[in-house]
Design an enzyme around this catalytic site. Sequence first.
Site, mmCIF file in Angstrom:
data_model
loop_
_atom_site.group_PDB
_atom_site.id
_atom_site.type_symbol
_atom_site.label_atom_id
_atom_site.label_comp_id
_atom_site.label_asym_id
_atom_site.label_seq_id
_atom_site.Cartn_x
_atom_site.Cartn_y
_atom_site.Cartn_z
ATOM 1 N N ASP A 143 -17.889 30.125 8.804
ATOM 2 C CA ASP A 143 -17.591 31.186 7.842
ATOM 3 C C ASP A 143 -16.463 30.725 6.921
ATOM 4 O O ASP A 143 -15.471 30.147 7.378
ATOM 5 C CB ASP A 143 -17.170 32.459 8.580
ATOM 6 C CG ASP A 143 -16.966 33.627 7.639
ATOM 7 O OD1 ASP A 143 -17.939 34.325 7.355
ATOM 8 O OD2 ASP A 143 -15.811 33.835 7.198
ATOM 9 N N ASN A 151 -13.391 35.584 -4.393
ATOM 10 C CA ASN A 151 -14.201 36.226 -5.433
ATOM 11 C C ASN A 151 -13.362 37.142 -6.315
ATOM 12 O O ASN A 151 -13.543 37.195 -7.541
ATOM 13 C CB ASN A 151 -15.336 37.026 -4.788
ATOM 14 C CG ASN A 151 -16.512 36.151 -4.388
ATOM 15 O OD1 ASN A 151 -16.810 35.166 -5.043
ATOM 16 N ND2 ASN A 151 -17.176 36.509 -3.306
ATOM 17 N N ASP A 160 -19.617 31.461 -6.195
ATOM 18 C CA ASP A 160 -20.913 30.800 -6.031
ATOM 19 C C ASP A 160 -20.740 29.279 -5.994
ATOM 20 O O ASP A 160 -21.394 28.588 -5.199
ATOM 21 C CB ASP A 160 -21.843 31.174 -7.186
ATOM 22 C CG ASP A 160 -22.273 32.632 -7.134
ATOM 23 O OD1 ASP A 160 -22.077 33.285 -6.081
ATOM 24 O OD2 ASP A 160 -22.790 33.134 -8.155
ATOM 25 N N GLU A 186 -21.305 34.287 3.188
ATOM 26 C CA GLU A 186 -20.560 33.037 3.284
ATOM 27 C C GLU A 186 -20.684 32.392 4.657
ATOM 28 O O GLU A 186 -19.859 31.560 5.044
ATOM 29 C CB GLU A 186 -19.079 33.288 2.953
ATOM 30 C CG GLU A 186 -18.338 34.158 3.954
ATOM 31 C CD GLU A 186 -18.423 35.647 3.647
ATOM 32 O OE1 GLU A 186 -17.496 36.376 4.033
ATOM 33 O OE2 GLU A 186 -19.422 36.066 3.019
#
Length: 267
Positions: A143, A151, A160, A186
């Site tokens: 993770d 983000n 991304d 993720e």
Amino acid sequence: MQTLSEMRLKLVKSSEVGEENETSEESSKALLTVDEYYQHAEQYAHEIRKTHDVNEIIRILDAVLSETRDLHQSDEMSNSRHKISDTEQKIESLKHELALIRELVHTDQMTGLFNRRGLDEHFIREAARADRSKNPLCVILIDLDNFKEINEIYGYPFGDNVLISLARTIKNALRPTDVVARYGGEEFIILLPDTEINDAVRIIQRLQRMLASNPVLNKDNQPVSITISGGVTLRQTDEHQHTVIKRVDEALFRAKNTGLSQIEVAL
């Protein structure tokens, strides 16, 4: 109605006699007639309509293609070989299109890794192989740390790019026989055939070092450090995928609660 395997058996049974002195007259008797070909084609079409499995459809098309090629040897079709060739090309084209569809269905479009569907297919295969060979199969769940904050601070396009960069790093760190999939968001799952727990832990540590030495650049061309945490477990003999992933997910949860760039093992 005959099954596909029964129809194929009918076509090849004469060649399986294994007699080297088999005459050409006996061989020709095994060739399809036009009527038989169209009868089989209707049965294959019925089988295709009954399934939504792309792999099964491709297998059926392989059988159709084989029978279509058999017609090249049939005197009855000697004057229509150009039509047969055209049919072969159309079947090959359809097989290619279906193969592309199968790839899209099993692939995460952003990272190019397998998605959950692709993971399921490979897990079944690797688990069966591990059970047959009695060799270990380790599972890693990774993770990205603080991905929500990444983000929020740098924007979703940058997020991304981070996922794509991580996917590339993981692929570069693995063997050709290893399997990696984007599990969701993720999170990434790695299947490591013939690998013990200690070696699986070292793989995560190597990934962490690779990420530390290769930060992702933001839009201002500034490096942004990316870290990952991971859970590791060893699949037991005959253990179902659901229980394996549940256990490795619990290990990842413990790692995330410990801090950044952590690794936990679930035995």
